[in-house]
Design a protein around this motif. Structure first.
Motif, PDB file in Angstrom:
ATOM      1  N   VAL A   1     -28.591 -74.489  39.364  1.00 44.40           N
ATOM      2  CA  VAL A   1     -27.314 -74.861  38.729  1.00 44.40           C
ATOM      3  C   VAL A   1     -26.452 -73.620  38.539  1.00 44.40           C
ATOM      4  CG1 VAL A   1     -26.250 -75.792  36.652  1.00 44.40           C
ATOM      5  CG2 VAL A   1     -28.279 -76.889  37.584  1.00 44.40           C
ATOM      6  N   LEU A   2     -27.045 -72.586  37.972  1.00 49.79           N
ATOM      7  CA  LEU A   2     -26.295 -71.346  37.730  1.00 49.79           C
ATOM      8  C   LEU A   2     -26.086 -70.568  39.022  1.00 49.79           C
ATOM      9  CD1 LEU A   2     -25.023 -69.566  35.530  1.00 49.79           C
ATOM     10  CD2 LEU A   2     -27.209 -68.392  35.328  1.00 49.79           C
ATOM     11  N   SER A   3     -27.110 -70.497  39.861  1.00 55.30           N
ATOM     12  CA  SER A   3     -27.000 -69.737  41.113  1.00 55.30           C
ATOM     13  C   SER A   3     -25.929 -70.329  42.023  1.00 55.30           C
ATOM     14  CB  SER A   3     -28.353 -69.709  41.836  1.00 55.30           C
ATOM     15  OG  SER A   3     -29.310 -69.008  41.075  1.00 55.30           O
ATOM     16  N   ASP A   4     -25.903 -71.644  42.141  1.00 53.33           N
ATOM     17  CA  ASP A   4     -24.876 -72.300  42.953  1.00 53.33           C
ATOM     18  C   ASP A   4     -23.479 -71.959  42.445  1.00 53.33           C
ATOM     19  OD1 ASP A   4     -26.290 -73.585  44.947  1.00 53.33           O
ATOM     20  OD2 ASP A   4     -26.655 -75.383  43.758  1.00 53.33           O
ATOM     21  N   PHE A   5     -23.321 -71.998  41.132  1.00 52.18           N
ATOM     22  CA  PHE A   5     -22.009 -71.705  40.547  1.00 52.18           C
ATOM     23  C   PHE A   5     -21.575 -70.281  40.873  1.00 52.18           C
ATOM     24  CE2 PHE A   5     -19.480 -69.919  37.071  1.00 52.18           C
ATOM     25  CZ  PHE A   5     -18.389 -70.784  37.074  1.00 52.18           C
ATOM     26  N   PHE A   6     -22.469 -69.322  40.696  1.00 53.76           N
ATOM     27  CA  PHE A   6     -22.116 -67.925  40.943  1.00 53.76           C
ATOM     28  C   PHE A   6     -21.860 -67.673  42.429  1.00 53.76           C
ATOM     29  CE2 PHE A   6     -22.854 -67.003  36.644  1.00 53.76           C
ATOM     30  CZ  PHE A   6     -22.442 -65.698  36.388  1.00 53.76           C
ATOM     31  N   ILE A   7     -22.673 -68.271  43.301  1.00 62.42           N
ATOM     32  CA  ILE A   7     -22.487 -68.070  44.743  1.00 62.42           C
ATOM     33  C   ILE A   7     -21.167 -68.662  45.205  1.00 62.42           C
ATOM     34  CG2 ILE A   7     -23.369 -68.729  47.020  1.00 62.42           C
ATOM     35  CD1 ILE A   7     -26.201 -68.541  45.796  1.00 62.42           C
ATOM     36  N   ASP A   8     -20.815 -69.820  44.668  1.00 62.75           N
ATOM     37  CA  ASP A   8     -19.620 -70.530  45.133  1.00 62.75           C
ATOM     38  C   ASP A   8     -18.329 -70.047  44.484  1.00 62.75           C
ATOM     39  OD1 ASP A   8     -21.230 -72.073  46.751  1.00 62.75           O
ATOM     40  OD2 ASP A   8     -21.413 -73.720  45.317  1.00 62.75           O
ATOM     41  N   TYR A   9     -18.408 -69.556  43.237  1.00 62.78           N
ATOM     42  CA  TYR A   9     -17.167 -69.315  42.502  1.00 62.78           C
ATOM     43  C   TYR A   9     -16.975 -67.898  41.966  1.00 62.78           C
ATOM     44  CZ  TYR A   9     -17.003 -74.409  42.568  1.00 62.78           C
ATOM     45  OH  TYR A   9     -16.981 -75.727  42.973  1.00 62.78           O
ATOM     46  N   ILE A  10     -18.023 -67.128  41.838  1.00 63.08           N
ATOM     47  CA  ILE A  10     -17.860 -65.777  41.287  1.00 63.08           C
ATOM     48  C   ILE A  10     -17.672 -64.789  42.436  1.00 63.08           C
ATOM     49  CG2 ILE A  10     -18.897 -63.972  39.867  1.00 63.08           C
ATOM     50  CD1 ILE A  10     -18.112 -66.533  38.359  1.00 63.08           C
ATOM     51  N   PRO A  11     -16.548 -64.074  42.460  1.00 59.81           N
ATOM     52  CA  PRO A  11     -16.243 -63.173  43.581  1.00 59.81           C
ATOM     53  C   PRO A  11     -17.363 -62.160  43.849  1.00 59.81           C
ATOM     54  CG  PRO A  11     -14.342 -63.400  42.138  1.00 59.81           C
ATOM     55  CD  PRO A  11     -15.491 -64.076  41.440  1.00 59.81           C
ATOM     56  N   PHE A  12     -17.663 -61.982  45.125  1.00 65.14           N
ATOM     57  CA  PHE A  12     -18.593 -60.966  45.640  1.00 65.14           C
ATOM     58  C   PHE A  12     -20.078 -61.265  45.382  1.00 65.14           C
ATOM     59  CE2 PHE A  12     -14.683 -58.589  44.390  1.00 65.14           C
ATOM     60  CZ  PHE A  12     -14.180 -58.417  45.676  1.00 65.14           C
ATOM     61  N   TYR A  13     -20.395 -62.231  44.525  1.00 67.55           N
ATOM     62  CA  TYR A  13     -21.808 -62.474  44.215  1.00 67.55           C
ATOM     63  C   TYR A  13     -22.598 -62.838  45.472  1.00 67.55           C
ATOM     64  CZ  TYR A  13     -25.943 -64.021  41.646  1.00 67.55           C
ATOM     65  OH  TYR A  13     -27.227 -64.150  41.182  1.00 67.55           O
ATOM     66  N   SER A  14     -21.969 -63.551  46.387  1.00 65.70           N
ATOM     67  CA  SER A  14     -22.674 -64.010  47.595  1.00 65.70           C
ATOM     68  C   SER A  14     -22.931 -62.894  48.601  1.00 65.70           C
ATOM     69  CB  SER A  14     -21.873 -65.125  48.277  1.00 65.70           C
ATOM     70  OG  SER A  14     -20.624 -64.643  48.731  1.00 65.70           O
ATOM     71  N   LYS A  15     -22.431 -61.700  48.320  1.00 63.50           N
ATOM     72  CA  LYS A  15     -22.636 -60.590  49.263  1.00 63.50           C
ATOM     73  C   LYS A  15     -23.951 -59.855  49.006  1.00 63.50           C
ATOM     74  CE  LYS A  15     -17.703 -59.857  50.050  1.00 63.50           C
ATOM     75  NZ  LYS A  15     -17.727 -60.462  51.367  1.00 63.50           N
ATOM     76  N   PHE A  16     -24.662 -60.243  47.943  1.00 67.09           N
ATOM     77  CA  PHE A  16     -25.874 -59.530  47.574  1.00 67.09           C
ATOM     78  C   PHE A  16     -27.089 -60.451  47.632  1.00 67.09           C
ATOM     79  CE2 PHE A  16     -22.404 -57.655  44.910  1.00 67.09           C
ATOM     80  CZ  PHE A  16     -22.256 -56.505  45.661  1.00 67.09           C
ATOM     81  N   ARG A  17     -28.208 -59.875  48.042  1.00 68.39           N
ATOM     82  CA  ARG A  17     -29.448 -60.652  48.094  1.00 68.39           C
ATOM     83  C   ARG A  17     -30.442 -60.125  47.065  1.00 68.39           C
ATOM     84  NH1 ARG A  17     -33.497 -58.345  51.625  1.00 68.39           N
ATOM     85  NH2 ARG A  17     -32.875 -56.279  52.326  1.00 68.39           N
ATOM     86  N   ALA A  18     -31.553 -60.821  46.934  1.00 68.30           N
ATOM     87  CA  ALA A  18     -32.629 -60.455  45.999  1.00 68.30           C
ATOM     88  C   ALA A  18     -32.143 -60.474  44.553  1.00 68.30           C
ATOM     89  CB  ALA A  18     -33.205 -59.084  46.352  1.00 68.30           C
ATOM     90  N   PRO A  19     -31.906 -61.683  43.997  1.00 68.10           N
ATOM     91  CA  PRO A  19     -31.412 -61.766  42.610  1.00 68.10           C
ATOM     92  C   PRO A  19     -32.370 -61.196  41.584  1.00 68.10           C
ATOM     93  CG  PRO A  19     -32.030 -63.950  43.444  1.00 68.10           C
ATOM     94  CD  PRO A  19     -32.045 -63.011  44.617  1.00 68.10           C
ATOM     95  N   SER A  20     -33.653 -61.069  41.927  1.00 69.47           N
ATOM     96  CA  SER A  20     -34.614 -60.504  40.978  1.00 69.47           C
ATOM     97  C   SER A  20     -34.226 -59.097  40.538  1.00 69.47           C
ATOM     98  CB  SER A  20     -36.016 -60.482  41.591  1.00 69.47           C
ATOM     99  OG  SER A  20     -36.036 -59.722  42.786  1.00 69.47           O
ATOM    100  N   SER A  21     -33.487 -58.380  41.397  1.00 69.94           N
ATOM    101  CA  SER A  21     -33.135 -56.998  41.061  1.00 69.94           C
ATOM    102  C   SER A  21     -32.087 -56.901  39.955  1.00 69.94           C
ATOM    103  CB  SER A  21     -32.653 -56.249  42.305  1.00 69.94           C
ATOM    104  OG  SER A  21     -31.508 -56.849  42.856  1.00 69.94           O
TER     105      SER A  21
END
Length: 844
Positions: free
Chosen positions: A391-411
């Motif tokens: 729910v939160l990851s989809d929101f950030f990937i779709d709507y928060i600028p630049f979030y989708s440019k990074f991988r490995a959210p654990s970091s």
């Protein structure tokens, strides 16, 4: 006098940090160096860049060493006028990893001095932060850019707090600007991005405080303006790096999608969700901030070897059929890690003592710290869950600028690793020093949180097997009961050992605080005991992941691509797994060296032995079809995924021919086989037929079908390029490479009719200039990912030069911004030390 005394304590603290850093890294005294996997890969991939720098005493911003060619902006290139990076290099002058550890400690010490203004608590907090296990894991792996960025987290936050909380506008401006500039220069945007997601809560907190009139609105607006100016100048000082990378990133796997397929749609920005979320923390796994081996620690824990021997013995004794062997093999992953991630080098362990004190801090710290740190902590933990909290990851990937440019959210847990030590020392300081907290409240909170923490840990120890499982779904599906029971029992034993330690450490901390509250233990002794327990805890866990085994002799560290074996090297390598891997690659390296020495022309090698996407041994000796880099050009990556990662006996050779792959290496590491490829297209060739494609998908599909020596695939968008430029057959036409440098190529062409030349050079629309007889001419893209040029009839000299304009523009912006920082800082310092007029009269 008190001021001088404080300076002595600060200096003594810095000496302590230096001693701790060297004590942890004792092999550096004997001249040994860290062996870091990613740095080994860097040495191979950057060899062409480093050789060019040494031979010509200048920089190349393009290299053909990996993936058909790419800019060097993410490969260690240097930028003229990059003063802030020079400051960073001076600060990191100590041997690695002493430099990183010292700056991690020192940076947080500054933050602690700003937050609590007491050197004892700042010193304690510095050890909390500087010994965070994740930092040692990434140092061992060679993620130097990442740890280099993180070491400036704390001093940057210190500068921001100086402005917002301490109202030290001038000093805050200087500290914020300097350390933000250094952080950007460290060149790991993902870490900086995650930090500012957390710091957004600080901004919101200060805004709310201003609205509620806890602080004047004027102060909030002035402070925000100063911080904004600091960040702008910090960015400006890195203009060359930022401008070059932002231009580059658009053409990479972090930029827009070009193809439409099952996993993504053309035009979408960033990576596909599966790639972004691959390393997602499990929800329960988050508790390894408190108990390191809750999910087993790392994929390669020290106990793994013994466990593997036992498993082999059990399988030999209990398994007889081939079918059962195959079934068991499907169930095996890592023996010492059973969390939700594909694999990991170790846990994001923060320390049992630190986590417990952070919990107390959320009750004892002032509200101006408490709420924003709590908000930032919750958000970053939820984001670290990635695919486990869509729910939160989809929101950030779709709507928060630049979030989708990074991988490995654990970091993103690096933010927690900064904020937990901070809230811990603030809460601890108020526990001992605040007169606003009555003793009864302190006692009640200490009892409740202590009992709750110890009780939860005790429950996990008693009922852990049923609550935590200690086996993956895959293991439960495929492994027979005798193996599954062994794994669960052994893993539970690993967990229980660490959990009992956590119980002990927290128990000691609770007791120390309780006796301090009862005036039976001196505050200084209490801090000393807490610091010693935490230091022992974190030090011992960190040594699992970064220890003497990570250091090797200089000969291996500086030249990991050995080509000759010897008794000396064998003796030096001993049973060190890292060095054994170097020695194992000697036959492949020797093969590559032999090819490069015998054939000095410009071409590429396809090395299937070491893994096309996971090695730079080939790049160290010659240009490679493959490589090792997280930020590849999008078009090349598309071709790799469709034709090279998925090998097709007919189509894959066609692509290798396009890439002028002159040699192919097959076989085993110990006995590589070289197969010359006589069908390689060469560095450039003339085509007589054009095949136009309506879409990128059609383009990439056609290049696996056509005869690329005769036909070029052109996108319909480039049809206009051929207006008034006919392409006619001439079987006698020739085009040959006459000069090769990574950023400058020259060709001679001869033809009786106008031709279209296709070059075995990756298309990149920024910075490359093409000249025919010294006159600049336009070029286009052909065959989805290569360059093409219309060449008139006759004899011509063709030159390709990589001269990115952003480098020169960025240089002047960087210099101007650095100059502005110096001028403003100098003016501010003069104001700080300027004596008020009529001082003597006022005093009288």
């Amino acid at each position: 006098m008190a001021k001088n005394k404080n300076l002595i304590y600060v200096a003594a603290s810095l000496v302590v940090f230096l001693v701790l850093a060297f004590l942890y890294s004792t092999p550096v005294f004997t001249g040994k160096q860290l062996f870091q996997h990613d740095i080994v890969q860097y040495r191979g991939g950057a060899k062409e860049l480093l050789d060019y720098r040494e031979n010509f005493d200048k920089e190349t911003y393009w290299s053909d060493s990996m993936f058909g060619g790419m800019p060097t902006y993410q490969m260690g290139s240097r930028f003229e006028g990059d003063i802030i990076k020079k400051i960073d290099s001076y600060l990191n002058i100590l041997p690695r990893p002493v430099n990183y550890l010292f700056l991690l400690f020192s940076g947080f010490f500054l933050l602690g001095m700003v937050a609590v203004r007491n050197w004892k608590y700042a010193l304690l907090g510095a050890t909390f932060f500087g010994l965070s296990t994740y930092f040692y894991i990434i140092i061992a792996a060679g993620h130097n850019g990442k740890v280099n960025t993180i070491e400036y987290f704390a001093p940057l936050l210190a500068g921001i707090l100086l402005v917002y909380i301490r109202k030290k506008y001038i000093l805050g401006f200087i500290v914020t600007t300097l350390f933000f500039g250094l952080q950007v220069a460290a060149n790991h945007p993902q870490m900086t991005y995650y930090l500012f997601l957390g710091l957004g809560f600080l901004f919101i907190s200060e805004l709310v405080r201003a609205i509620k009139k806890k602080v004047p609105m004027k102060h909030f607006l002035v402070s925000s303006g100063i911080i904004a100016a600091s960040l702008a100048i910090g960015v400006g000082m890195n203009s060359q790096r930022i401008m070059a990378n932002s231009e580059y990133i658009k053409e990479t796997v972090r930029g827009k999608q070009i193809l439409t397929n099952d996993s993504h749609k053309a035009g979408n920005t960033g990576m596909d969700k599966e790639s972004i979320l691959m390393w997602s923390y499990g929800k329960l796994e988050t508790l390894n901030l408190f108990i390191p081996r809750l999910m087993g620690g790392g994929s390669q824990e020290p106990e793994g070897k013994e466990m593997m021997e036992k498993v082999r013995e059990m399988v030999q004794q209990n398994v007889s059929s081939q079918a059962e062997y195959e079934r068991i093999s499907k169930g095996f992953g890592s023996l010492t890690y059973w969390g939700d991630q594909p694999g990991t080098s170790g846990p994001a362990y923060q320390g049992a003592v630190v986590c417990f004190l952070a919990l107390l801090g959320f009750f004892f710290a002032p509200k101006k710290y408490r709420y924003w740190i709590l908000g930032a902590t919750i958000l970053t933990i939820l984001l670290a869950w990635g695919s486990n909290f869509m729910v939160l990851s989809d929101f950030f990937i779709d709507y928060i600028p630049f979030y989708s440019k990074f991988r490995a959210p654990s970091s993103i847990l690096v933010v927690v690793e900064l904020l937990f030590p901070l809230i811990a020392i603030i809460g601890l300081y108020r526990f001992f020093k605040s007169e606003n907290l009555d003793e009864e409240y302190k006692k009640k909170i200490l009892m409740y949180t202590g009992a709750g923490t110890l009780g939860l840990t005790f429950i996990l120890i008693i009922f852990g097997k049923s609550l935590l499982g200690f086996a993956t779904d895959n293991e439960r599906t495929y492994l027979p009961p005798f193996l599954l029971d062994y794994l669960i029992d052994t893993r539970f034993g690993m967990f229980r050992t660490d959990a009992i330690k956590a119980l002990l450490y927290v128990g000691i901390t609770c007791a120390v605080l309780f006796f301090s509250l009862k005036q039976k233990l001196n505050q200084n002794i209490a801090l000393l005991i807490i610091g010693a327990v935490s230091l022992f805890d974190l030090w011992s866990v960190n040594k699992r992941y970064l220890n003497d085994e990570n250091y090797v002799d200089k000969i291996f560290a500086e030249n990991p691509f050995q080509t000759e074996s010897s008794d000396y090297l064998m003796e030096k390598a001993g049973d060190n797994e890292n060095l054994q891997s170097i020695l194992a690659s000697i036959p492949v390296n020797k093969t590559l060296e032999t090819i490069a020495e015998k054939d000095k022309k410009h071409y590429r090698i396809y090395n299937q032995v070491l893994g096309v996407n996971s090695e730079t041994n080939t790049s160290y000796f010659k240009s490679s079809v493959g490589g090792y880099h997280a930020v590849r050009l999008r078009r090349f990556d598309d071709v790799m995924n469709q034709y090279i990662s998925n090998v097709d006996s007919i189509k894959t050779p066609k692509i290798l021919n396009l890439l002028n792959t002159k040699y192919i290496i097959f076989g085993e590491t110990s006995s590589p086989q070289v197969v010359p490829n006589p069908n390689a297209n060469g560095n450039a060739w003339f085509v007589s037929d054009l095949k136009f494609a309506a879409t990128p998908n059609e383009e990439i599909n056609l290049i696996g079908e056509i005869d690329s020596k005769k036909t070029a695939v052109i996108n319909n968008a480039d049809k206009a390029y051929f207006a008034g430029k006919p392409v006619q057959i001439d079987s006698t036409a020739t085009i040959n490479l006459t000069k090769y440098e990574p950023n400058e190529l020259e060709f001679k062409s001869s033809s009786k009719t106008p031709q279209l030349a296709v070059f075995s050079e990756v298309y990149y629309p920024h910075g490359w200039k093409v000249f025919i007889d010294e006159k600049e001419v336009p070029y286009i893209k052909a065959d989805y990912f290569l360059r093409a040029l219309h060449v008139p009839a006759g004899n011509h000299n063709i030159k390709m030069v990589f001269e990115p304009e952003v480098i020169e523009k960025g240089k002047w912006i960087s210099l101007i911004c650095f100059g502005l920082f110096i001028v403003l800082s100098g003016f501010g310092i003069s104001l700080m030390f300027r004596k008020p007029k009529n001082t003597e009269t006022s005093n009288a």
